[in-house]
Scaffold this motif. Structure first.
Motif, PDB file in Angstrom:
ATOM      1  N   ILE A   5       4.738  16.481 -29.644  1.00 15.45           N
ATOM      2  CA  ILE A   5       4.282  15.794 -28.438  1.00 15.45           C
ATOM      3  C   ILE A   5       5.235  14.659 -28.049  1.00 15.45           C
ATOM      4  CG2 ILE A   5       2.383  14.506 -27.364  1.00 15.45           C
ATOM      5  CD1 ILE A   5       1.599  17.367 -27.908  1.00 15.45           C
ATOM      6  N   ILE A   6       5.414  13.665 -28.916  1.00 20.25           N
ATOM      7  CA  ILE A   6       6.228  12.486 -28.614  1.00 20.25           C
ATOM      8  C   ILE A   6       7.281  12.325 -29.715  1.00 20.25           C
ATOM      9  CG2 ILE A   6       6.226  10.012 -28.138  1.00 20.25           C
ATOM     10  CD1 ILE A   6       4.396  11.105 -26.186  1.00 20.25           C
ATOM     11  N   ASN A  22       7.736  23.976 -21.451  1.00 17.19           N
ATOM     12  CA  ASN A  22       7.358  25.340 -21.820  1.00 17.19           C
ATOM     13  C   ASN A  22       5.865  25.482 -22.084  1.00 17.19           C
ATOM     14  OD1 ASN A  22       9.995  26.217 -21.512  1.00 17.19           O
ATOM     15  ND2 ASN A  22      10.507  25.785 -23.642  1.00 17.19           N
ATOM     16  N   SER A  23       5.187  24.381 -22.376  1.00 18.63           N
ATOM     17  CA  SER A  23       3.734  24.427 -22.566  1.00 18.63           C
ATOM     18  C   SER A  23       3.014  24.602 -21.229  1.00 18.63           C
ATOM     19  CB  SER A  23       3.232  23.150 -23.249  1.00 18.63           C
ATOM     20  OG  SER A  23       3.171  22.061 -22.331  1.00 18.63           O
ATOM     21  N   GLY A  24       3.686  24.238 -20.116  1.00 13.75           N
ATOM     22  CA  GLY A  24       3.070  24.295 -18.798  1.00 13.75           C
ATOM     23  C   GLY A  24       2.083  23.179 -18.529  1.00 13.75           C
ATOM     24  N   ASP A  25       1.995  22.215 -19.429  1.00 15.22           N
ATOM     25  CA  ASP A  25       1.007  21.126 -19.350  1.00 15.22           C
ATOM     26  C   ASP A  25       1.661  19.877 -18.765  1.00 15.22           C
ATOM     27  OD1 ASP A  25      -0.881  19.131 -19.753  1.00 15.22           O
ATOM     28  OD2 ASP A  25      -1.223  19.628 -21.862  1.00 15.22           O
ATOM     29  N   VAL A  26       1.336  19.547 -17.529  1.00 16.02           N
ATOM     30  CA  VAL A  26       1.930  18.387 -16.875  1.00 16.02           C
ATOM     31  C   VAL A  26       1.626  17.100 -17.634  1.00 16.02           C
ATOM     32  CG1 VAL A  26       0.028  17.872 -15.273  1.00 16.02           C
ATOM     33  CG2 VAL A  26       2.391  17.317 -14.623  1.00 16.02           C
ATOM     34  N   ASN A  27       0.485  17.032 -18.295  1.00 17.95           N
ATOM     35  CA  ASN A  27       0.145  15.820 -19.047  1.00 17.95           C
ATOM     36  C   ASN A  27       1.110  15.595 -20.202  1.00 17.95           C
ATOM     37  OD1 ASN A  27      -2.120  15.073 -17.460  1.00 17.95           O
ATOM     38  ND2 ASN A  27      -3.274  16.701 -18.461  1.00 17.95           N
ATOM     39  N   LEU A  60       8.449  20.347 -10.874  1.00 17.65           N
ATOM     40  CA  LEU A  60       9.303  20.984 -11.868  1.00 17.65           C
ATOM     41  C   LEU A  60       8.615  22.195 -12.484  1.00 17.65           C
ATOM     42  CD1 LEU A  60      11.913  20.912 -13.579  1.00 17.65           C
ATOM     43  CD2 LEU A  60      10.697  19.392 -15.157  1.00 17.65           C
ATOM     44  N   LEU A  61       7.346  22.036 -12.842  1.00 16.91           N
ATOM     45  CA  LEU A  61       6.609  23.145 -13.459  1.00 16.91           C
ATOM     46  C   LEU A  61       6.468  24.348 -12.534  1.00 16.91           C
ATOM     47  CD1 LEU A  61       3.819  21.252 -15.433  1.00 16.91           C
ATOM     48  CD2 LEU A  61       5.775  22.505 -16.382  1.00 16.91           C
TER      49      LEU A  61
END
Length: 128
Positions: A5-6, A22-27, A60-61
């Motif tokens: 994550i970080i 690549n996760s597709g998760d904007v968060n 971007l996503l």
């Protein structure tokens, strides 16, 4: 499943960014930037703040596909580091043809009080 994550070192920043993409998760993408970070858009305009950073990451996503990002160098001084990376996104265009979008970025990251590193400046096309 990859649970990165970080990053705990500045050299890991680009790998973590690609993993978040690549996760597709904007968060996950948003978590990699300080709230007042600056992102340089392709046209040279600069955005800052949580809402505009989120908007840039959503844009971007929209490219979809898979990102890879390879750190080329990291110059660290105390709690700040300058990075340069080569990145590419392998995706499809609106005709379902394979395309590659690529560039070279320059970034500045800062060490946080918990030992993690976050973007303070991200220029995705700033080293080409």
């Amino acid at each position: 499943m990859n649970t990165k994550i970080i990053p705990l070192s500045p050299e890991q920043m680009n790998e973590f960014f690609a993993d978040a993409y690549n996760s597709g998760d904007v968060n996950r993408l948003n978590m990699l930037s300080e709230s007042n970070a600056k992102i340089v858009r392709y046209d040279g305009t600069i955005v800052s703040g949580v809402e505009l950073i989120n908007e840039e990451h959503l844009n971007l996503l929209n490219f979809g596909g898979k990102m890879t990002s390879v750190n080329k160098y990291c110059v660290e001084l105390e709690n700040i580091a300058l990075l340069r990376a080569d990145w590419k996104i392998e995706t499809k265009n609106d005709k379902s043809e394979d395309i590659v979008i690529e560039g070279s970025s320059s970034e500045i990251v800062r060490k946080q009080s918990d030992g993690t590193w976050l973007y303070i400046v991200d220029n995705p096309c700033g080293a080409g």
